[in-house]
Motif scaffolding. Structure first.
Motif, PDB file in Angstrom:
ATOM      1  N   VAL A   1      15.888  -9.558  -3.141  1.00  0.00           N
ATOM      2  CA  VAL A   1      15.308 -10.779  -2.580  1.00  0.00           C
ATOM      3  C   VAL A   1      14.883 -10.436  -1.158  1.00  0.00           C
ATOM      4  CG1 VAL A   1      15.853 -13.089  -1.722  1.00  0.00           C
ATOM      5  CG2 VAL A   1      16.543 -12.421  -4.032  1.00  0.00           C
ATOM      6  N   LEU A   2      13.714 -10.911  -0.738  1.00  0.00           N
ATOM      7  CA  LEU A   2      13.136 -10.546   0.554  1.00  0.00           C
ATOM      8  C   LEU A   2      12.837 -11.796   1.366  1.00  0.00           C
ATOM      9  CD1 LEU A   2      12.123  -7.999   2.098  1.00  0.00           C
ATOM     10  CD2 LEU A   2       9.894  -8.365   1.038  1.00  0.00           C
ATOM     11  N   ASN A   3      13.024 -11.713   2.687  1.00  0.00           N
ATOM     12  CA  ASN A   3      12.677 -12.879   3.507  1.00  0.00           C
ATOM     13  C   ASN A   3      11.162 -13.075   3.520  1.00  0.00           C
ATOM     14  OD1 ASN A   3      12.739 -10.451   5.200  1.00  0.00           O
ATOM     15  ND2 ASN A   3      12.222 -11.813   6.899  1.00  0.00           N
ATOM     16  N   LYS A   4      10.746 -14.329   3.577  1.00  0.00           N
ATOM     17  CA  LYS A   4       9.341 -14.706   3.365  1.00  0.00           C
ATOM     18  C   LYS A   4       8.404 -14.063   4.397  1.00  0.00           C
ATOM     19  CE  LYS A   4       6.171 -17.502   1.427  1.00  0.00           C
ATOM     20  NZ  LYS A   4       5.026 -17.360   2.331  1.00  0.00           N
ATOM     21  N   SER A   5       8.787 -14.053   5.680  1.00  0.00           N
ATOM     22  CA  SER A   5       7.884 -13.512   6.696  1.00  0.00           C
ATOM     23  C   SER A   5       7.638 -12.026   6.485  1.00  0.00           C
ATOM     24  CB  SER A   5       8.442 -13.770   8.102  1.00  0.00           C
ATOM     25  OG  SER A   5       9.616 -13.026   8.324  1.00  0.00           O
ATOM     26  N   ALA A   6       8.690 -11.280   6.075  1.00  0.00           N
ATOM     27  CA  ALA A   6       8.529  -9.849   5.812  1.00  0.00           C
ATOM     28  C   ALA A   6       7.657  -9.625   4.578  1.00  0.00           C
ATOM     29  CB  ALA A   6       9.888  -9.202   5.625  1.00  0.00           C
ATOM     30  N   ALA A   7       7.861 -10.458   3.551  1.00  0.00           N
ATOM     31  CA  ALA A   7       7.052 -10.333   2.331  1.00  0.00           C
ATOM     32  C   ALA A   7       5.577 -10.578   2.632  1.00  0.00           C
ATOM     33  CB  ALA A   7       7.552 -11.315   1.276  1.00  0.00           C
ATOM     34  N   ASP A   8       5.299 -11.568   3.463  1.00  0.00           N
ATOM     35  CA  ASP A   8       3.904 -11.853   3.821  1.00  0.00           C
ATOM     36  C   ASP A   8       3.287 -10.685   4.572  1.00  0.00           C
ATOM     37  OD1 ASP A   8       4.127 -14.327   2.651  1.00  0.00           O
ATOM     38  OD2 ASP A   8       4.501 -15.403   4.532  1.00  0.00           O
ATOM     39  N   LYS A   9       4.047 -10.108   5.492  1.00  0.00           N
ATOM     40  CA  LYS A   9       3.534  -8.989   6.285  1.00  0.00           C
ATOM     41  C   LYS A   9       3.310  -7.755   5.419  1.00  0.00           C
ATOM     42  CE  LYS A   9       4.358  -6.668  10.710  1.00  0.00           C
ATOM     43  NZ  LYS A   9       5.296  -6.521  11.849  1.00  0.00           N
ATOM     44  N   ALA A  10       4.126  -7.590   4.391  1.00  0.00           N
ATOM     45  CA  ALA A  10       4.029  -6.420   3.515  1.00  0.00           C
ATOM     46  C   ALA A  10       3.114  -6.659   2.324  1.00  0.00           C
ATOM     47  CB  ALA A  10       5.419  -6.038   3.023  1.00  0.00           C
ATOM     48  N   ASP A  11       2.541  -7.870   2.222  1.00  0.00           N
ATOM     49  CA  ASP A  11       1.679  -8.228   1.074  1.00  0.00           C
ATOM     50  C   ASP A  11       2.440  -8.130  -0.249  1.00  0.00           C
ATOM     51  OD1 ASP A  11      -0.585  -8.720   2.652  1.00  0.00           O
ATOM     52  OD2 ASP A  11      -1.112  -6.601   2.671  1.00  0.00           O
ATOM     53  N   LEU A  12       3.713  -8.538  -0.223  1.00  0.00           N
ATOM     54  CA  LEU A  12       4.535  -8.536  -1.432  1.00  0.00           C
ATOM     55  C   LEU A  12       4.803  -9.971  -1.871  1.00  0.00           C
ATOM     56  CD1 LEU A  12       7.180  -5.830  -0.378  1.00  0.00           C
ATOM     57  CD2 LEU A  12       5.197  -5.505  -1.884  1.00  0.00           C
TER      58      LEU A  12
ATOM     59  N   ASP B   1       0.806  -1.223   0.000  1.00  0.00           N
ATOM     60  CA  ASP B   1       0.000   0.000   0.000  1.00  0.00           C
ATOM     61  C   ASP B   1       0.838   1.273   0.000  1.00  0.00           C
ATOM     62  OD1 ASP B   1       1.009   0.112   2.558  1.00  0.00           O
ATOM     63  OD2 ASP B   1      -0.916  -0.104   3.577  1.00  0.00           O
ATOM     64  N   GLY B   2       2.188   1.145  -0.056  1.00  0.00           N
ATOM     65  CA  GLY B   2       3.061   2.299  -0.146  1.00  0.00           C
ATOM     66  C   GLY B   2       3.552   2.838   1.182  1.00  0.00           C
ATOM     67  N   THR B   3       3.040   2.347   2.301  1.00  0.00           N
ATOM     68  CA  THR B   3       3.492   2.799   3.611  1.00  0.00           C
ATOM     69  C   THR B   3       4.667   1.944   4.079  1.00  0.00           C
ATOM     70  OG1 THR B   3       1.922   1.363   4.769  1.00  0.00           O
ATOM     71  CG2 THR B   3       1.184   3.605   4.214  1.00  0.00           C
ATOM     72  N   ALA B   4       5.407   2.450   5.065  1.00  0.00           N
ATOM     73  CA  ALA B   4       6.588   1.743   5.560  1.00  0.00           C
ATOM     74  C   ALA B   4       6.198   0.452   6.264  1.00  0.00           C
ATOM     75  CB  ALA B   4       7.371   2.633   6.505  1.00  0.00           C
ATOM     76  N   LEU B   5       6.974  -0.599   6.054  1.00  0.00           N
ATOM     77  CA  LEU B   5       6.781  -1.857   6.766  1.00  0.00           C
ATOM     78  C   LEU B   5       7.374  -1.705   8.159  1.00  0.00           C
ATOM     79  CD1 LEU B   5       6.036  -4.835   6.989  1.00  0.00           C
ATOM     80  CD2 LEU B   5       8.193  -5.409   5.841  1.00  0.00           C
ATOM     81  N   GLN B   6       6.508  -1.711   9.181  1.00  0.00           N
ATOM     82  CA  GLN B   6       6.958  -1.545  10.564  1.00  0.00           C
ATOM     83  C   GLN B   6       7.415  -2.892  11.119  1.00  0.00           C
ATOM     84  OE1 GLN B   6       7.193   1.443  11.831  1.00  0.00           O
ATOM     85  NE2 GLN B   6       6.116   2.478  10.166  1.00  0.00           N
ATOM     86  N   THR B   7       8.505  -2.861  11.867  1.00  0.00           N
ATOM     87  CA  THR B   7       9.091  -4.109  12.371  1.00  0.00           C
ATOM     88  C   THR B   7       8.747  -4.399  13.822  1.00  0.00           C
ATOM     89  OG1 THR B   7      11.130  -3.064  13.134  1.00  0.00           O
ATOM     90  CG2 THR B   7      11.044  -3.756  10.816  1.00  0.00           C
ATOM     91  N   GLY B   8       8.162  -3.417  14.517  1.00  0.00           N
ATOM     92  CA  GLY B   8       7.862  -3.625  15.934  1.00  0.00           C
ATOM     93  C   GLY B   8       9.110  -3.746  16.789  1.00  0.00           C
ATOM     94  N   GLY B   9      10.206  -3.153  16.333  1.00  0.00           N
ATOM     95  CA  GLY B   9      11.447  -3.196  17.111  1.00  0.00           C
ATOM     96  C   GLY B   9      12.456  -4.201  16.602  1.00  0.00           C
ATOM     97  N   ALA B  10      12.038  -5.131  15.745  1.00  0.00           N
ATOM     98  CA  ALA B  10      12.977  -6.103  15.171  1.00  0.00           C
ATOM     99  C   ALA B  10      13.851  -5.404  14.122  1.00  0.00           C
ATOM    100  CB  ALA B  10      12.205  -7.258  14.540  1.00  0.00           C
ATOM    101  N   PRO B  11      15.036  -5.953  13.817  1.00  0.00           N
ATOM    102  CA  PRO B  11      15.916  -5.310  12.831  1.00  0.00           C
ATOM    103  C   PRO B  11      15.310  -5.309  11.432  1.00  0.00           C
ATOM    104  CG  PRO B  11      17.115  -6.916  14.172  1.00  0.00           C
ATOM    105  CD  PRO B  11      15.666  -7.123  14.452  1.00  0.00           C
ATOM    106  N   SER B  12      15.659  -4.271  10.662  1.00  0.00           N
ATOM    107  CA  SER B  12      15.325  -4.212   9.242  1.00  0.00           C
ATOM    108  C   SER B  12      16.618  -3.850   8.528  1.00  0.00           C
ATOM    109  CB  SER B  12      14.239  -3.163   8.979  1.00  0.00           C
ATOM    110  OG  SER B  12      13.932  -3.090   7.602  1.00  0.00           O
ATOM    111  N   VAL B  13      17.266  -4.837   7.913  1.00  0.00           N
ATOM    112  CA  VAL B  13      18.617  -4.639   7.382  1.00  0.00           C
ATOM    113  C   VAL B  13      18.712  -5.086   5.934  1.00  0.00           C
ATOM    114  CG1 VAL B  13      19.732  -4.871   9.629  1.00  0.00           C
ATOM    115  CG2 VAL B  13      19.365  -6.903   8.235  1.00  0.00           C
ATOM    116  N   GLY B  14      19.627  -4.433   5.252  1.00  0.00           N
ATOM    117  CA  GLY B  14      19.986  -4.853   3.906  1.00  0.00           C
ATOM    118  C   GLY B  14      21.292  -5.618   3.937  1.00  0.00           C
ATOM    119  N   THR B  15      21.398  -6.685   3.148  1.00  0.00           N
ATOM    120  CA  THR B  15      22.621  -7.489   3.064  1.00  0.00           C
ATOM    121  C   THR B  15      22.844  -7.893   1.617  1.00  0.00           C
ATOM    122  OG1 THR B  15      21.411  -9.545   3.500  1.00  0.00           O
ATOM    123  CG2 THR B  15      22.342  -8.402   5.409  1.00  0.00           C
TER     124      THR B  15
END
Length: 849
Positions: free
Chosen positions: A152-163, A108-122
């Motif tokens: 490439v995105l981890n599956k749990s984050a993709a599910d949460k972001a509807d991607l 939906d274009g809004t930021a994917l919130q992590t609830g305090g968990a890391p959000s990192v690029g590798t």
């Protein structure tokens, strides 16, 4: 009298008074359940993290990382050196790792919130290059990223972001001069240790090197050994090759370090939970003590008869302690069950809101033993003094109609209470004479002494206070109110012990409330006095922003000036110095005052420091300070001036050129951007323009000063809400204590109530008598708690003056609500005892001898 016979008497006595047993057990349950819940919850989270870290660095024999966590990483020259000596050192593969904080947009274009968990690029590593056999294992239908526009995105984050594979989204790297990128998801991976909030965006390795670092540094380097070389041998060889400037670890050591770091955090969290459990246990201890005291008073004739037929004093003591043991055992068992439920609730809440990993509940032997031991020990310790008193009962007491507990003189305990009050007040005054942890601890010690002073002096205080209050509150009720007042002051020890549970709970609430109100008031005053900016740009989670955000702000029509604040940390000698490097005209957004220095402007290669810092370090204007970054880069920084201490400015304000020497461009970021509107430009209109200009950065919030203050206050309110919620445990126990005391008091006064019913008092009048009595006790406890808590709270605030809490503010609204709430609590706590009293049968009560 035979010991088995005494045991049977004790157990039958418990069985014969089921209501009394249930009320006493409840006071044990509430404290022990929190102890069990705390231990089980932290053991569960620890187990979940252990499960994750068991999979970390699998396949890695050696990891090379910077010695200091604040370093920007491993220079590529070191990686090249290791590559040139692979055969000599026994290295099979070398993998540089690149990493940086990132934010990705949801569908939906809004930021994917992590609830305090890391959000990192590798960096994405193909299977033939990865050290771990499970790393970068793609789901069917996905492929490796190619070029800058694919991820490439981890599956749990993709599910949460509807991607899904094929989705297009936005990516922002939160440092350097990165700008928002439109990227395509080309693959999904299932990562070891993936949690409900963790986000991992993987880029092609060459792209990751440029986007996630300055192009010449890796966050760390991992290696595998050739056959015949052990992990420890390779680690020792690499350590010898690179020298002492870096940290070398085996994969097993990396896993253990991660576990230790998490368990250290969990230990702190567990201590906080156990501290609140201790509060519940302390409150519960007084209720148990009060309960057993009343039980002994009601059983004087029974115990005297046992003494008359041959029971020894030791047997009487053991009899009461046996009852306490059974109560503690029951309370511990039930508390364990409820604690398991509390741990399950905490696990569910944290896994859904904070991104913490999940695991099955860990009901450890330690939790079971701790719960049972606490329940039994606390109950038996609480019952010991009443048990001793029971043993002193003389057989001649059996010929008396009744015994009045608490009728003895209060002179000695009141004198002790007065002495303790003087000592406590003296400690509090000494604590408020300075700032810092030492003085705060002195105030804490004084508060503890004052609590004991209340324990000793409260009975004497209750008579005049409850008596006077009873005349006011009881007047509308006539004789009913007078009778309630008489009942409340008849036994001052019992009244004080009942009220103390509420006193302790509300004292803590008042301390927390005073601290929170003062913190919010200080922030409000500081921002209003020291911040002249019109708008503030920051992230919603107080994270970092890429330096390109300020460029977007500067290009927005209506902006007169911007000042971005960047964190800089470096070493001066052996000391780590942390400060800020403002980019822009600092005087345009905050009216700070220079004490020594001809100009407010900060030279590019210089800095200005606060008055307090200058005095503490002995630094003077014109002095050159040698700063060394955590990567070894040096910068000679001249002190160009000294400014008056400010709550809003950091002690060090460093120039742009010096900052650039210490922090490479790829690692630079902003924490806060202050905006000054041009003359004649509406702040609201400018805010809308800035919101539109920074929308693609996903996490940027644009606030005016009032909103900025409100945001800071809301964060404090969230913290206070958690504390109040946990302190609610003590208040629940306090309410049950009043219920317990009144219920037992009704049993004790059964004949008296029967006589009142016999001479014509209606059931509704009996109920009102109990209600008024309960309200008097509750208000007495609340007033003591609020007064004590407010005094201690103000004292604590004054010890933190050097940390920016400059204004002591009493939470008057909270105090008012608390006192009204105490009266309501009194009525609610009296409902059940009042109904029991009203149902007393006059004939049965009078004949009950």
């Amino acid at each position: 009298m035979a010991a088995p016979a005494m045991r049977r008497v004790s157990l039958r006595n418990l069985a014969a008074h089921k209501v009394r047993l249930v009320l006493t057990v409840l006071s044990v349950v509430l404290g022990t359940s929190f102890v069990a819940g705390s231990i089980i919850f932290t053991a569960t989270i620890s187990s979940a993290f252990d499960g994750i870290f068991d999979k970390v660095a699998v396949g890695v024999d050696t990891r090379l990382s910077p010695k200091d966590s604040q370093s920007t990483g491993i220079d590529e020259a070191v990686v090249a050196q290791l590559n040139s000596r692979k055969a000599e050192l026994g290295i099979s593969r070398i993998v540089p790792r690149y990493s940086a904080p990132v934010t990705i947009a949801k569908a939906d274009g809004t930021a994917l919130q992590t609830g305090g968990a890391p959000s990192v690029g590798t960096a994405f590593l193909p299977q033939d290059q990865a050290l771990s056999p499970t790393e970068s294992k793609l789901y069917p239908g996905g492929r490796a990223p190619v070029g800058a526009g694919e991820i490439v995105l981890n599956k749990s984050a993709a599910d949460k972001a509807d991607l899904t594979v094929g989705s297009t989204t936005k990516l922002v790297v939160a440092r350097g001069n990165s700008t928002p990128q439109t990227v395509k998801v080309v693959g999904l991976v299932d990562l070891p240790g993936d949690t409900s909030g963790f986000v991992n965006v993987q880029l092609q390795e060459s792209v990751a090197k440029q986007e996630l670092s300055d192009g010449s540094r890796a966050a760390y380097v991992e290696m595998s050994a050739v056959p015949g070389v052990s992990a420890q041998q390779l680690t020792d060889r690499v350590a010898s090759a690179v020298g002492d400037d870096y940290k070398t670890q085996t994969g097993a050591q990396v896993r253990q370090q991660e576990k230790d770091n998490v368990n250290q955090f969990l230990d702190v969290f567990n201590y906080i939970l156990l501290a609140f459990a201790a509060i519940g246990l302390i409150v519960g201890t007084f209720i148990i003590y009060n309960t057993f005291s009343m039980i002994i008073a009601q059983r004087v004739r029974e115990l005297a008869l046992l003494r008359a037929i041959g029971a020894s004093r030791r047997q009487i003591t053991r009899s009461v302690l046996l009852e306490a043991f059974v109560v503690g055992l029951f309370g511990g068992v039930i508390g364990l069950g409820i604690g398991i439920g509390l741990a399950a609730i905490l696990k569910a809440v944290t896994s859904s809101t904070s991104g913490l990993p999940t695991a099955s509940l860990q009901i450890t032997p330690g939790a079971i033993i701790s719960c049972m031991a606490v329940g039994i020990v606390v109950t038996m310790v609480s019952a010991y003094a009443p048990a001793r008193r029971a043993a002193q009962v003389s057989p001649v007491e059996a010929m008396r109609e009744s015994a009045t507990d608490g009728a003895s003189s209060l002179r000695m305990r009141t004198s002790i209470g007065g002495l303790l009050a003087v000592v406590g007040i003296a400690l509090v005054l000494v604590g408020t004479s300075g700032q810092g942890a030492k003085f705060a601890a002195t105030v804490g010690g004084g508060a503890l002494v004052l609590i004991f002073a209340v324990v000793f002096a409260a009975p004497a205080l209750s008579r005049p206070f409850v008596g006077a209050l009873g005349r006011v509150i009881g007047r509308p009720f006539g004789k009913i109110g007078q009778l309630a007042r008489t009942n409340a002051v008849r036994n001052p020890r019992r009244t004080a012990a009942t009220a103390f549970a509420l006193t302790l709970g509300l004292m803590l609430v008042a301390v927390v409330g005073t601290f929170g109100s003062s913190l919010k008031g200080s922030i409000d005053d500081t921002i209003n006095k020291e911040l002249s900016a019109d708008l503030v740009l920051a992230t919603s989670d107080q994270g970092s922003l890429p330096t390109s955000v300020v460029n977007a702000a500067n290009n927005t029509e209506g902006v007169a000036s911007t000042v971005s604040f960047r964190i800089v940390a470096a070493k001066v000698g052996d000391e780590t110095i942390t400060g800020v490097s403002p980019k822009g005209d600092l005087s345009a957004v905050t009216p700070y005052e220079m004490l020594d220095g001809a100009s407010k402007s900060i030279p590019s290669d210089g800095m200005i420091i606060s008055e307090k810092t200058a005095k503490a370090k002995g630094w003077k204007r014109g002095q050159v300070i040698d700063f060394v970054s955590f990567d070894g880069t040096r910068a000679d920084v001249r002190i160009s001036g000294i400014f008056k201490d400010s709550q809003i400015l950091d002690p060090f304000q460093m120039g742009d050129g010096a900052y650039g020497k210490l922090v490479p461009a790829g690692f630079q970021s902003d924490r806060l951007i202050l905006i000054k509107a041009a003359d004649g430009v509406s702040v609201n209109a400018l805010r809308d323009k800035l919101t539109a200009a920074t929308k693609d950065f996903l996490t940027v919030q644009v606030n005016d000063r009032a909103e900025f203050v409100g945001q800071a206050s809301s964060q404090i309110d969230q913290m206070l809400a958690v504390l109040y919620g946990m302190l609610g445990l003590a208040l629940v126990i306090a309410v049950l204590g009043i219920v317990n005391t009144l219920a037992l008091s009704v049993i004790e006064r059964k004949r008296e109530i029967g006589m009142l019913r016999a001479i014509g008092m209606a059931r509704s009048q009996i109920r009102r008598t109990i209600y008024v009595e309960s309200v008097l006790i509750a208000i007495f406890g609340a007033v003591l708690g609020v007064i004590l808590g407010s005094v201690v709270g103000i004292a604590v605030v004054r010890t933190f003056k050097d940390l920016g809490i400059t204004t002591a503010v009493l939470p008057y609204e909270l105090i008012g609500i608390t006192l009204v709430g105490a009266a309501v609590v009194g009525v609610l706590a009296a409902l059940w005892p009042a109904v029991r009293a009203a149902r007393t049968n006059p004939l049965e009560a009078i004949s009950d001898v």
